[in-house]
Design a protein around this motif. Structure first.
Motif, PDB file in Angstrom:
ATOM      1  N   PHE A 528       0.829  -1.208   0.000  1.00 29.14           N
ATOM      2  CA  PHE A 528       0.000   0.000   0.000  1.00 29.14           C
ATOM      3  C   PHE A 528       0.864   1.259   0.000  1.00 29.14           C
ATOM      4  N   PRO A 529       1.707   1.415  -1.033  1.00 28.42           N
ATOM      5  CA  PRO A 529       2.583   2.597  -1.068  1.00 28.42           C
ATOM      6  C   PRO A 529       1.809   3.909  -1.166  1.00 28.42           C
ATOM      7  N   GLN A 530       0.542   3.842  -1.640  1.00 34.42           N
ATOM      8  CA  GLN A 530      -0.252   5.069  -1.701  1.00 34.42           C
ATOM      9  C   GLN A 530      -0.574   5.603  -0.316  1.00 34.42           C
ATOM     10  N   PHE A 531      -0.471   4.742   0.702  1.00 32.92           N
ATOM     11  CA  PHE A 531      -0.726   5.160   2.076  1.00 32.92           C
ATOM     12  C   PHE A 531       0.554   5.310   2.898  1.00 32.92           C
ATOM     13  N   PHE A 532       1.532   4.422   2.630  1.00 32.71           N
ATOM     14  CA  PHE A 532       2.714   4.364   3.493  1.00 32.71           C
ATOM     15  C   PHE A 532       3.985   4.564   2.654  1.00 32.71           C
ATOM     16  N   SER A 533       4.345   5.806   2.451  1.00 30.48           N
ATOM     17  CA  SER A 533       5.564   6.122   1.709  1.00 30.48           C
ATOM     18  C   SER A 533       6.172   7.411   2.263  1.00 30.48           C
ATOM     19  N   PRO A 534       7.495   7.555   2.171  1.00 30.95           N
ATOM     20  CA  PRO A 534       8.436   6.625   1.547  1.00 30.95           C
ATOM     21  C   PRO A 534       8.658   5.386   2.410  1.00 30.95           C
ATOM     22  N   ALA A 535       9.109   4.317   1.783  1.00 29.37           N
ATOM     23  CA  ALA A 535       9.345   3.068   2.500  1.00 29.37           C
ATOM     24  C   ALA A 535      10.597   3.172   3.370  1.00 29.37           C
ATOM     25  N   ASN A 536      10.669   2.266   4.340  1.00 30.42           N
ATOM     26  CA  ASN A 536      11.846   2.121   5.199  1.00 30.42           C
ATOM     27  C   ASN A 536      12.144   3.358   6.031  1.00 30.42           C
ATOM     28  N   VAL A 537      11.100   4.070   6.460  1.00 31.26           N
ATOM     29  CA  VAL A 537      11.336   5.166   7.389  1.00 31.26           C
ATOM     30  C   VAL A 537      11.692   4.588   8.759  1.00 31.26           C
ATOM     31  N   GLU A 538      12.188   5.420   9.659  1.00 29.99           N
ATOM     32  CA  GLU A 538      12.678   4.956  10.945  1.00 29.99           C
ATOM     33  C   GLU A 538      11.548   4.492  11.870  1.00 29.99           C
ATOM     34  N   ASP A 539      11.871   3.484  12.686  1.00 29.04           N
ATOM     35  CA  ASP A 539      10.977   3.099  13.774  1.00 29.04           C
ATOM     36  C   ASP A 539      11.082   4.152  14.881  1.00 29.04           C
ATOM     37  N   ARG A 540       9.944   4.481  15.485  1.00 29.76           N
ATOM     38  CA  ARG A 540       9.936   5.453  16.572  1.00 29.76           C
ATOM     39  C   ARG A 540       9.148   4.911  17.748  1.00 29.76           C
ATOM     40  N   LEU A 541       9.363   5.510  18.926  1.00 36.12           N
ATOM     41  CA  LEU A 541       8.685   5.095  20.147  1.00 36.12           C
ATOM     42  C   LEU A 541       8.031   6.300  20.805  1.00 36.12           C
ATOM     43  N   ILE A 542       6.763   6.155  21.183  1.00 36.22           N
ATOM     44  CA  ILE A 542       6.060   7.157  21.994  1.00 36.22           C
ATOM     45  C   ILE A 542       5.184   6.417  22.993  1.00 36.22           C
ATOM     46  N   GLU A 543       5.410   6.683  24.265  1.00 35.19           N
ATOM     47  CA  GLU A 543       4.570   6.100  25.314  1.00 35.19           C
ATOM     48  C   GLU A 543       4.444   4.581  25.181  1.00 35.19           C
ATOM     49  N   GLY A 544       5.510   3.934  24.750  1.00 31.53           N
ATOM     50  CA  GLY A 544       5.486   2.483  24.610  1.00 31.53           C
ATOM     51  C   GLY A 544       4.947   1.983  23.292  1.00 31.53           C
ATOM     52  N   PHE A 545       4.523   2.893  22.409  1.00 27.10           N
ATOM     53  CA  PHE A 545       4.062   2.500  21.082  1.00 27.10           C
ATOM     54  C   PHE A 545       5.239   2.495  20.120  1.00 27.10           C
ATOM     55  N   GLU A 546       5.305   1.465  19.309  1.00 28.55           N
ATOM     56  CA  GLU A 546       6.282   1.427  18.225  1.00 28.55           C
ATOM     57  C   GLU A 546       5.540   1.750  16.934  1.00 28.55           C
ATOM     58  N   TYR A 547       6.028   2.756  16.196  1.00 23.94           N
ATOM     59  CA  TYR A 547       5.272   3.194  15.024  1.00 23.94           C
ATOM     60  C   TYR A 547       6.207   3.766  13.968  1.00 23.94           C
ATOM     61  N   ARG A 548       5.658   3.960  12.782  1.00 23.02           N
ATOM     62  CA  ARG A 548       6.335   4.668  11.693  1.00 23.02           C
ATOM     63  C   ARG A 548       5.444   5.798  11.191  1.00 23.02           C
ATOM     64  N   PHE A 549       6.081   6.934  10.903  1.00 22.73           N
ATOM     65  CA  PHE A 549       5.387   8.102  10.353  1.00 22.73           C
ATOM     66  C   PHE A 549       5.868   8.318   8.918  1.00 22.73           C
ATOM     67  N   TYR A 550       4.884   8.527   7.997  1.00 22.81           N
ATOM     68  CA  TYR A 550       5.196   8.672   6.572  1.00 22.81           C
ATOM     69  C   TYR A 550       4.876  10.107   6.144  1.00 22.81           C
ATOM     70  N   PRO A 551       5.905  10.949   6.010  1.00 20.91           N
ATOM     71  CA  PRO A 551       5.666  12.370   5.726  1.00 20.91           C
ATOM     72  C   PRO A 551       5.035  12.619   4.358  1.00 20.91           C
ATOM     73  N   ASN A 552       5.273  11.748   3.387  1.00 21.43           N
ATOM     74  CA  ASN A 552       4.710  11.979   2.043  1.00 21.43           C
ATOM     75  C   ASN A 552       3.191  11.888   2.045  1.00 21.43           C
ATOM     76  N   THR A 553       2.662  11.031   2.902  1.00 20.24           N
ATOM     77  CA  THR A 553       1.207  10.820   2.934  1.00 20.24           C
ATOM     78  C   THR A 553       0.582  11.252   4.260  1.00 20.24           C
ATOM     79  N   ASN A 554       1.434  11.702   5.195  1.00 19.90           N
ATOM     80  CA  ASN A 554       0.972  12.152   6.517  1.00 19.90           C
ATOM     81  C   ASN A 554       0.138  11.072   7.205  1.00 19.90           C
ATOM     82  N   THR A 555       0.676   9.851   7.195  1.00 18.98           N
ATOM     83  CA  THR A 555       0.002   8.716   7.818  1.00 18.98           C
ATOM     84  C   THR A 555       0.921   8.040   8.815  1.00 18.98           C
ATOM     85  N   TYR A 556       0.311   7.189   9.654  1.00 19.61           N
ATOM     86  CA  TYR A 556       1.039   6.458  10.676  1.00 19.61           C
ATOM     87  C   TYR A 556       0.559   5.007  10.673  1.00 19.61           C
ATOM     88  N   ILE A 557       1.495   4.104  11.042  1.00 20.34           N
ATOM     89  CA  ILE A 557       1.130   2.729  11.379  1.00 20.34           C
ATOM     90  C   ILE A 557       1.909   2.374  12.626  1.00 20.34           C
TER      91      ILE A 557
END
Length: 591
Positions: A528-557
């Protein structure tokens, strides 16, 4: 990501607190002071845990020393104990006042010494202990998984292989693998004093005589799962070659000299010799890595790290003076790797090491394989570029942190397993606020970019409740490998043992393998590159959550407590729950 975005994502992430908490967690609690002591009657708790010496075997077995009692003070029930086993299945392998097999019945276990505990691939445990009763002092004990704890060697006992009256004065060191144990000690008696090394095959202690007849040697040794022992032999000054350092391998009664200080020549360098080979590391294939100083006849001096592979070919890994890739510094030509470098390697000779650079003596973490050829012809002409990749470097931005953060300290804190996964620790600092944190990063030989996995004060779930976890600041992980017979806190299945506390409670924690999380992130980016790009962005931690932020699409997983979620305008208002990790993987792998 700006401050407003941070606030929004924290608020939305916190909505997940109201979702049912699953038993799965990226970090699991192994043991904590005040919790019920495993393999003890009801009412007993861990009143102390020596987290410093805890170990994790390559198959995932945990071992640690502690105290069981009926409260967290001290009562008549206070008992020193060594626990071992798989998480959630710990067994008290020896308790205070028990007598190990092979020792006199009136020689009793008192406690453990401040020293390493080693767990092999089968879950067997070897450790130093103190004994009391008819004989007192230091002993080396061994627990065979599924059996009983036995005594291997004890202070004051008859030294195996020596004439009567020659006793063990001090046990200095040991290494332990599937094949057995190699033990170094000082022996003496009857106007004799000397050094001794034994190989223990789980039944007999065999004295290893010096590879140079007539010369005692100080042995610093490692043993692999096939029973091949790598030695650094420092010979006694009283013999003809006194003071020389040689590296050897020993197997089945046979010595093989690898490098001789002052005699062995450096490949492709005329009249240049290895002068001080360091302690060798050995892998399961019989390959040996070692650091060394080198010198030539015109008083030139150099420093480096070498590997002798399983075919006995000598390969260069690092030379002091080499330029680092991307013009990120020069490895200090005056770095004495014998004293200052932390290094680990794998069965295919993948190498991780910390070096100093000449531009400010920065600590730099490097990774990669040895050179196929040795390109230098003189110690004064080390001007090439290192083949190793810079993984982390002092003063650079650490992955998972904002642009104002930088590595403040990268110590000798490395762990690597057979598969090439590795973990390292460091201190980071924010240039704007001066705030400092401790963190752990994970990477592997196929994806060398570090992923932030643990940070001081991160939120973890324990018994359905959230707590802020604090890493033990005084106790970074020690350098370790799951090969070579030394203590480790990393397993071949990717789990990592570390110590700290939560709510002021001393505890041992297990960071689980992140293969499923990484698989979800990668599949989401691929499918789903239309939602999650660019690929291979850094893993991040907030309050015990592990997530990735995709600036091109302004989305998170992101993931927490086995829940996968997405966030972004394209998904509708607010946070969207996708499912558990396994449910999400099933959908992604089948889509």
């Amino acid at each position: 990501m700006n401050t407003k975005q941070k606030v929004i994502i924290i608020l939305l992430f916190n909505l997940l607190i109201f979702l049912p908490l699953n038993s799965w967690s990226a970090i699991q609690l192994i043991a904590a002071v005040g919790q019920p002591a495993e393999d003890f009657p009801s009412g007993f708790i861990y009143s102390d845990i020596r987290t410093r010496d805890a170990a994790l075997g390559s198959s995932g077995h945990v071992a640690f020393w502690g105290i069981a009692d009926t409260n967290d003070g001290s009562t008549g029930n206070r008992t020193n104990v060594v626990w071992s086993g798989l998480p959630g299945q710990l067994k008290a392998i020896i308790k205070e006042n028990e007598s190990p097999e092979g020792f006199q019945e009136n020689v009793l276990f008192e406690g453990t010494l401040v020293n390493e505990v080693i767990v092999n691939r089968s879950g067997d445990v070897a450790f130093f202990a103190t004994m009391k009763g008819a004989a007192t002092g230091q002993a080396l004990l061994l627990y065979r998984s599924g059996g009983n704890t036995q005594g291997v060697l004890m202070l004051g006992s008859q030294a195996p292989g020596f004439s009567p009256g020659i006793n063990v004065i001090r046990i200095d060191d040991f290494s332990f693998s599937e094949a057995g144990m190699v033990i170094s000690a000082i022996v003496g008696g009857n106007n004799f004093g000397g050094l001794a090394t034994w190989f223990y095959d789980f039944e007999n202690l065999t004295l290893l005589t010096s590879p140079v007849p007539g010369c005692d040697y100080i042995s610093i040794s490692n043993i692999n799962d096939s029973g091949v022992i790598a030695f650094s032999g420092i010979y006694d000054k009283g013999c003809d070659i006194g003071g020389r350092v040689d590296n050897y391998k020993w197997f089945n009664g046979q010595w093989e000299r690898l490098i001789s200080g002052g005699e062995s020549g450096v490949p492709n360098m005329a009249d240049t010799f290895f002068t001080l080979p360091g302690v060798p590391l050995i892998n399961d294939q019989g390959g040996v890595a070692f650091s060394t100083t080198m010198a030539d006849l015109s008083s030139g001096r150099g420093y480096g790290i070498w590997v002798i592979d399983e075919t006995d070919v000598l390969k260069l890994t690092i030379f002091g003076g080499e330029l680092l890739a991307n013009n990120s510094g020069v490895i200090s030509p005056f770095t004495n790797f014998f004293n200052t470098t932390s290094s680990v390697f794998t069965n295919d000779n993948f190498f991780i090491t910390t070096v100093h650079t000449s531009n400010g003596n920065n600590d730099t973490l490097l990774a990669g394989f040895p050179k196929n050829t040795q390109p230098y012809t003189s110690l004064r002409d080390i001007n090439g570029t290192s083949q190793l990749t810079v993984v982390a470097q002092l003063n650079q931005r650490p992955p998972g942190f904002e642009s104002t953060w930088f590595y403040k300290e990268l110590g000798e804190s490395l762990a690597i397993n057979r598969t090439g996964q590795f973990i390292f620790a460091g201190t980071v600092s924010d240039a704007t606020t001066g705030k400092q944190d401790i963190a752990f990063w994970r990477a592997d030989k196929d994806n060398i970019n570090p992923r932030l996995k643990v940070i001081d004060q991160m939120k973890i779930t324990i018994n359905g409740e959230e707590h802020a976890m604090q890493i033990n600041r005084a106790n970074f992980i020690d350098t370790s490998m799951t090969i070579g017979g030394k203590a480790s806190r990393f397993s071949d299945n990717g789990h990592f043992l570390f110590d700290g506390n939560y709510s002021g409670i001393q505890a041992l924690f297990l960071l689980l393998d992140d293969n499923k999380e990484q698989r979800i992130f990668s599949l989401a980016e691929q499918k789903f590159p239309q939602f999650f790009s660019p690929a291979n962005v850094e893993d991040r931690l907030i309050e015990g959550f592990e997530y990735r932020f995709y600036p091109n699409t302004n989305t998170y997983i992101g993931i927490k407590n086995n829940v996968v979620f997405v966030l972004g305008d394209v998904f509708g208002p607010g946070l969207r729950r996708i499912g558990t990790i396994d449910e999400t993987l099933q959908v992604l792998e089948g889509s």
